[in-house]
Every structure is written in structure tokens, then in C-alpha cells.
Design a protein around this motif. Structure first.
Motif, PDB file in Angstrom:
ATOM      1  N   GLN A  47      -4.347  62.089 123.061  1.00 27.26           N
ATOM      2  CA  GLN A  47      -4.030  63.462 122.638  1.00 27.26           C
ATOM      3  C   GLN A  47      -3.149  64.163 123.679  1.00 27.26           C
ATOM      4  O   GLN A  47      -2.150  64.817 123.330  1.00 27.26           O
ATOM      5  CB  GLN A  47      -5.330  64.258 122.433  1.00 27.26           C
ATOM      6  CG  GLN A  47      -5.136  65.663 121.895  1.00 27.26           C
ATOM      7  CD  GLN A  47      -4.859  65.705 120.398  1.00 27.26           C
ATOM      8  OE1 GLN A  47      -4.832  64.672 119.723  1.00 27.26           O
ATOM      9  NE2 GLN A  47      -4.661  66.890 119.864  1.00 27.26           N
ATOM     10  N   ASP A  48      -3.488  64.011 124.933  1.00 28.66           N
ATOM     11  CA  ASP A  48      -2.689  64.633 125.996  1.00 28.66           C
ATOM     12  C   ASP A  48      -1.271  64.061 126.026  1.00 28.66           C
ATOM     13  O   ASP A  48      -0.292  64.794 126.209  1.00 28.66           O
ATOM     14  CB  ASP A  48      -3.362  64.416 127.358  1.00 28.66           C
ATOM     15  CG  ASP A  48      -4.617  65.246 127.531  1.00 28.66           C
ATOM     16  OD1 ASP A  48      -4.835  66.180 126.735  1.00 28.66           O
ATOM     17  OD2 ASP A  48      -5.401  64.944 128.459  1.00 28.66           O
ATOM     18  N   ALA A  68      -9.994  65.099 115.968  1.00 29.94           N
ATOM     19  CA  ALA A  68     -10.040  64.204 114.806  1.00 29.94           C
ATOM     20  C   ALA A  68     -10.342  65.036 113.562  1.00 29.94           C
ATOM     21  O   ALA A  68     -11.003  66.077 113.634  1.00 29.94           O
ATOM     22  CB  ALA A  68     -11.111  63.140 115.011  1.00 29.94           C
ATOM     23  N   LEU A  69      -9.863  64.592 112.408  1.00 29.37           N
ATOM     24  CA  LEU A  69     -10.109  65.330 111.171  1.00 29.37           C
ATOM     25  C   LEU A  69     -10.448  64.386 110.038  1.00 29.37           C
ATOM     26  O   LEU A  69     -10.144  63.184 110.089  1.00 29.37           O
ATOM     27  CB  LEU A  69      -8.902  66.182 110.804  1.00 29.37           C
ATOM     28  CG  LEU A  69      -7.604  65.466 110.434  1.00 29.37           C
ATOM     29  CD1 LEU A  69      -6.813  66.317 109.443  1.00 29.37           C
ATOM     30  CD2 LEU A  69      -6.744  65.235 111.667  1.00 29.37           C
ATOM     31  N   LEU A  87      -3.378  63.469 114.100  1.00 31.59           N
ATOM     32  CA  LEU A  87      -2.374  63.689 113.048  1.00 31.59           C
ATOM     33  C   LEU A  87      -1.311  64.638 113.591  1.00 31.59           C
ATOM     34  O   LEU A  87      -1.613  65.762 113.996  1.00 31.59           O
ATOM     35  CB  LEU A  87      -3.016  64.281 111.795  1.00 31.59           C
ATOM     36  CG  LEU A  87      -2.108  64.441 110.580  1.00 31.59           C
ATOM     37  CD1 LEU A  87      -1.523  63.107 110.153  1.00 31.59           C
ATOM     38  CD2 LEU A  87      -2.868  65.057 109.411  1.00 31.59           C
ATOM     39  N   ALA A  88      -0.094  64.137 113.646  1.00 25.65           N
ATOM     40  CA  ALA A  88       1.019  64.919 114.186  1.00 25.65           C
ATOM     41  C   ALA A  88       2.034  65.198 113.086  1.00 25.65           C
ATOM     42  O   ALA A  88       2.456  64.283 112.372  1.00 25.65           O
ATOM     43  CB  ALA A  88       1.683  64.170 115.337  1.00 25.65           C
ATOM     44  N   THR A  90       5.787  66.589 112.586  1.00 24.87           N
ATOM     45  CA  THR A  90       7.027  66.862 113.316  1.00 24.87           C
ATOM     46  C   THR A  90       8.175  67.000 112.312  1.00 24.87           C
ATOM     47  O   THR A  90       8.038  66.607 111.145  1.00 24.87           O
ATOM     48  CB  THR A  90       7.365  65.719 114.294  1.00 24.87           C
ATOM     49  OG1 THR A  90       7.906  64.602 113.551  1.00 24.87           O
ATOM     50  CG2 THR A  90       6.134  65.254 115.062  1.00 24.87           C
ATOM     51  N   PRO A  91       9.324  67.531 112.741  1.00 26.26           N
ATOM     52  CA  PRO A  91      10.468  67.618 111.823  1.00 26.26           C
ATOM     53  C   PRO A  91      10.964  66.256 111.369  1.00 26.26           C
ATOM     54  O   PRO A  91      11.601  66.148 110.313  1.00 26.26           O
ATOM     55  CB  PRO A  91      11.535  68.332 112.661  1.00 26.26           C
ATOM     56  CG  PRO A  91      10.782  69.057 113.723  1.00 26.26           C
ATOM     57  CD  PRO A  91       9.601  68.184 114.027  1.00 26.26           C
ATOM     58  N   PHE A  92      10.680  65.201 112.118  1.00 24.49           N
ATOM     59  CA  PHE A  92      11.207  63.882 111.784  1.00 24.49           C
ATOM     60  C   PHE A  92      10.153  62.917 111.233  1.00 24.49           C
ATOM     61  O   PHE A  92      10.452  61.758 110.963  1.00 24.49           O
ATOM     62  CB  PHE A  92      11.883  63.244 113.008  1.00 24.49           C
ATOM     63  CG  PHE A  92      11.000  63.130 114.231  1.00 24.49           C
ATOM     64  CD1 PHE A  92      10.229  62.002 114.451  1.00 24.49           C
ATOM     65  CD2 PHE A  92      10.954  64.159 115.164  1.00 24.49           C
ATOM     66  CE1 PHE A  92       9.422  61.903 115.580  1.00 24.49           C
ATOM     67  CE2 PHE A  92      10.159  64.058 116.304  1.00 24.49           C
ATOM     68  CZ  PHE A  92       9.390  62.929 116.506  1.00 24.49           C
ATOM     69  N   GLY A  93       8.941  63.389 111.005  1.00 22.26           N
ATOM     70  CA  GLY A  93       7.931  62.524 110.416  1.00 22.26           C
ATOM     71  C   GLY A  93       6.526  63.048 110.616  1.00 22.26           C
ATOM     72  O   GLY A  93       6.276  63.917 111.470  1.00 22.26           O
ATOM     73  N   ILE A  94       5.627  62.535 109.804  1.00 23.49           N
ATOM     74  CA  ILE A  94       4.195  62.835 109.915  1.00 23.49           C
ATOM     75  C   ILE A  94       3.520  61.540 110.344  1.00 23.49           C
ATOM     76  O   ILE A  94       3.677  60.493 109.695  1.00 23.49           O
ATOM     77  CB  ILE A  94       3.640  63.354 108.575  1.00 23.49           C
ATOM     78  CG1 ILE A  94       4.324  64.692 108.231  1.00 23.49           C
ATOM     79  CG2 ILE A  94       2.123  63.514 108.630  1.00 23.49           C
ATOM     80  CD1 ILE A  94       4.066  65.157 106.824  1.00 23.49           C
ATOM     81  N   PHE A  95       2.758  61.609 111.431  1.00 22.82           N
ATOM     82  CA  PHE A  95       2.256  60.391 112.051  1.00 22.82           C
ATOM     83  C   PHE A  95       0.722  60.379 112.095  1.00 22.82           C
ATOM     84  O   PHE A  95       0.092  61.327 112.564  1.00 22.82           O
ATOM     85  CB  PHE A  95       2.838  60.247 113.456  1.00 22.82           C
ATOM     86  CG  PHE A  95       4.341  60.194 113.446  1.00 22.82           C
ATOM     87  CD1 PHE A  95       5.012  59.032 113.079  1.00 22.82           C
ATOM     88  CD2 PHE A  95       5.094  61.320 113.752  1.00 22.82           C
ATOM     89  CE1 PHE A  95       6.393  58.986 113.027  1.00 22.82           C
ATOM     90  CE2 PHE A  95       6.477  61.289 113.700  1.00 22.82           C
ATOM     91  CZ  PHE A  95       7.128  60.114 113.337  1.00 22.82           C
ATOM     92  N   VAL A  96       0.181  59.289 111.577  1.00 17.90           N
ATOM     93  CA  VAL A  96      -1.257  59.055 111.550  1.00 17.90           C
ATOM     94  C   VAL A  96      -1.563  58.056 112.661  1.00 17.90           C
ATOM     95  O   VAL A  96      -1.111  56.913 112.609  1.00 17.90           O
ATOM     96  CB  VAL A  96      -1.700  58.501 110.179  1.00 17.90           C
ATOM     97  CG1 VAL A  96      -3.207  58.281 110.148  1.00 17.90           C
ATOM     98  CG2 VAL A  96      -1.262  59.435 109.057  1.00 17.90           C
ATOM     99  N   ILE A  97      -2.308  58.496 113.665  1.00 19.29           N
ATOM    100  CA  ILE A  97      -2.508  57.674 114.851  1.00 19.29           C
ATOM    101  C   ILE A  97      -3.960  57.215 114.946  1.00 19.29           C
ATOM    102  O   ILE A  97      -4.880  58.045 114.911  1.00 19.29           O
ATOM    103  CB  ILE A  97      -2.116  58.438 116.143  1.00 19.29           C
ATOM    104  CG1 ILE A  97      -0.627  58.826 116.094  1.00 19.29           C
ATOM    105  CG2 ILE A  97      -2.393  57.607 117.388  1.00 19.29           C
ATOM    106  CD1 ILE A  97      -0.373  60.265 115.825  1.00 19.29           C
ATOM    107  N   GLU A  98      -4.154  55.919 115.050  1.00 16.58           N
ATOM    108  CA  GLU A  98      -5.478  55.319 115.271  1.00 16.58           C
ATOM    109  C   GLU A  98      -5.532  54.848 116.718  1.00 16.58           C
ATOM    110  O   GLU A  98      -4.683  54.082 117.169  1.00 16.58           O
ATOM    111  CB  GLU A  98      -5.693  54.131 114.328  1.00 16.58           C
ATOM    112  CG  GLU A  98      -7.008  53.396 114.511  1.00 16.58           C
ATOM    113  CD  GLU A  98      -8.203  54.156 113.967  1.00 16.58           C
ATOM    114  OE1 GLU A  98      -9.346  53.843 114.372  1.00 16.58           O
ATOM    115  OE2 GLU A  98      -8.008  55.057 113.114  1.00 16.58           O
ATOM    116  N   THR A  99      -6.526  55.330 117.470  1.00 19.13           N
ATOM    117  CA  THR A  99      -6.625  55.032 118.893  1.00 19.13           C
ATOM    118  C   THR A  99      -7.738  54.032 119.171  1.00 19.13           C
ATOM    119  O   THR A  99      -8.830  54.129 118.601  1.00 19.13           O
ATOM    120  CB  THR A  99      -6.883  56.329 119.694  1.00 19.13           C
ATOM    121  OG1 THR A  99      -5.725  57.150 119.625  1.00 19.13           O
ATOM    122  CG2 THR A  99      -7.185  56.038 121.150  1.00 19.13           C
TER     123      THR A  99
END
Length: 232
Positions: A47-48, A68-69, A87-88, A90-99
Motif C-alpha cells: 500500500q505504501d 482491502a475491500l 484497488l487503484a 488511475t487515468p490510465f487504468g484500474i488495477f486489482v492487486i493481490e499481495t
């Protein structure tokens, strides 16, 4: 007089004893699994790093969910919700991140849904790929958001003591690779000439399918369900 003092003393100790018995017992909190604590620590690191990288790439024009959501991706089914670590928007994409906060060497598995973790003792463990875990969430968001908006999943390994095989998919990366990975996505979008994603509009759409969970109870129930059904 002596008798009175003895009676008063005895009465005092009886009273104190009754007060102790009346004192409510505070039950100890339910212990948190060690794996969950390790996972939370890894998610905090990612996240940081996400916030640092997105600020570098986008200034203030992005939205990163602070925790987390849960997404209501399949209401009425046995598994109505899906947890997204990060979940980010941005103007250039929506990103689903699994850590994953794993250590050791990570190699491809026998198919695209599996990976192999090799521990310090040389033991090989077959585990589900973060990309497999992300697949239904990415698909769900793609179906409910405008098709022109890029929605992509990525698996991030947070621990510095984790080495990735070059044969893994390019969307399985280390935490230190996030800056370059997202920079490439931004460059690809800029080169396409497509209009940037409206951050507020995207957030409103996602909020419409986000599970309301101010107390965290729904997330705890979801995680308990997943623990009971590891193949989910």
C-alpha cells in the motif's frame, strides 16, 4: 470495643470479596492467525509503495482505496463477495492487486493457475497463483465498467526475501517492480491516444458494488468462509 473492631474488620473483608466476585470478566480477544498478521504486514508495505508510485506518476489525480475491500460480485450465491487487497483507480487504468508476503523462490506451476514456492529448506509447495485469485474480480469489474477503461490484475510479492523465476507471467512482480510496471501501463495508455479515465465516475461505479462494511464484520466472515473452503 474490641469485639466491634473485629466485626467491622470482618465485614470489610467480606465486602471486598463480594466486590471482586462482581467484577466483570473481560474475555481475551480472538487470536489473529499468524498467516493473517504476515499478510497484513505485506499489504501495508505494498500500500505504501502504491501510494508513492501513483503520486509520482499521477500527482493527486488517482484514487487508492485505503484498505482491502469487498465486492458484491455474486449476490445470492454461496460466495457473494470477493476480497480485493488493493484497488487503484488511475487515468490510465484500474488495477486489482493481490499481495503475497511469501519468502523463497517462486516458479511456474504445472498450469497457469498454479505456482510453486520453494522454501529455504528446499521444500516445494504448490499454491494458487495470485492471477488466478484475481481473475473473477477483474472479469466482474470489466463487465460493469465501460469497456474502453482498462482493468488489469497484478500479483505483487511484498517480501524482499522472495525471488521470482523469469518464466513467470509478467504480471507477477516484486514490490520493487511496481513503479516500472505501472509506468509501462501509463506509457501504453498515453501512446494509444485514448481518453483518460474519470476518477470520480469510476469510483462511484465501484462504490455501487462495494459491500458496506464499516465494522469489518463482513470482511471477517468472508475470510472465514475462504479459510473453510481453500479452493474458493
Amino acid at each position: 470495643m474490641t469485639t466491634l473492631l473485629i466485626l467491622l474488620t470482618l465485614g470489610y473483608f467480606v465486602y471486598r470479596g463480594m466486590q471482586r466476585r462482581r467484577k466483570p470478566t473481560v474475555s481475551s480477544p480472538t487470536p489473529v492467525a499468524r498467516s493473517q498478521l504476515q499478510g497484513d504486514a505485506g499489504e501495508a508495505l505494498v500500500q505504501d509503495e502504491l501510494r508513492r508510485v501513483l503520486t509520482w506518476l499521477c500527482g493527486a489525480n488517482f484514487y487508492l482505496y485505503p484498505t482491502a475491500l469487498l465486492l458484491n460480485h455474486a449476490p445470492g450465491t454461496s460466495y457473494p463477495t470477493a476480497e480485493v487487497d488493493h484497488l487503484a483507480i488511475t487515468p490510465f487504468g484500474i488495477f486489482v492487486i493481490e499481495t503475497k508476503n511469501w519468502t523463497g523462490v517462486i516458479e511456474p506451476g504445472c498450469d497457469a493457475d498454479l505456482i510453486i514456492r520453494i522454501g529455504a529448506d528446499g521444500r516445494r509447495e504448490e499454491r494458487r497463483s495470485p492471477l488466478r485469485q484475481n481473475r473473477s474480480k477483474v472479469t466482474f469489474l470489466r463487465t460493469m465498467l465501460p469497456g474502453i477503461w482498462a482493468v488489469e490484475g497484478v500479483g505483487v510479492f511484498a517480501n524482499d526475501a522472495c525471488a521470482l523465476s523469469a518464466a513467470l507471467p509478467s504480471s507477477l512482480i516484486r514490490r520493487s517492480d511496481l513503479g516500472q510496471w505501472l509506468r509501462e501501463r501509463k506509457s501504453r495508455h498515453d501512446a494509444s491516444g485514448r481518453k483518460g479515465i474519470n476518477i470520480n465516475a469510476a469510483r462511484q461505479s465501484i462504490e455501487a458494488v462495494r459491500a458496506v462494511d464499516p465494522t469489518g464484520i463482513a470482511l471477517a466472515r468472508h475470510r472465514a468462509l475462504v479459510r473453510a473452503n481453500p479452493s474458493f
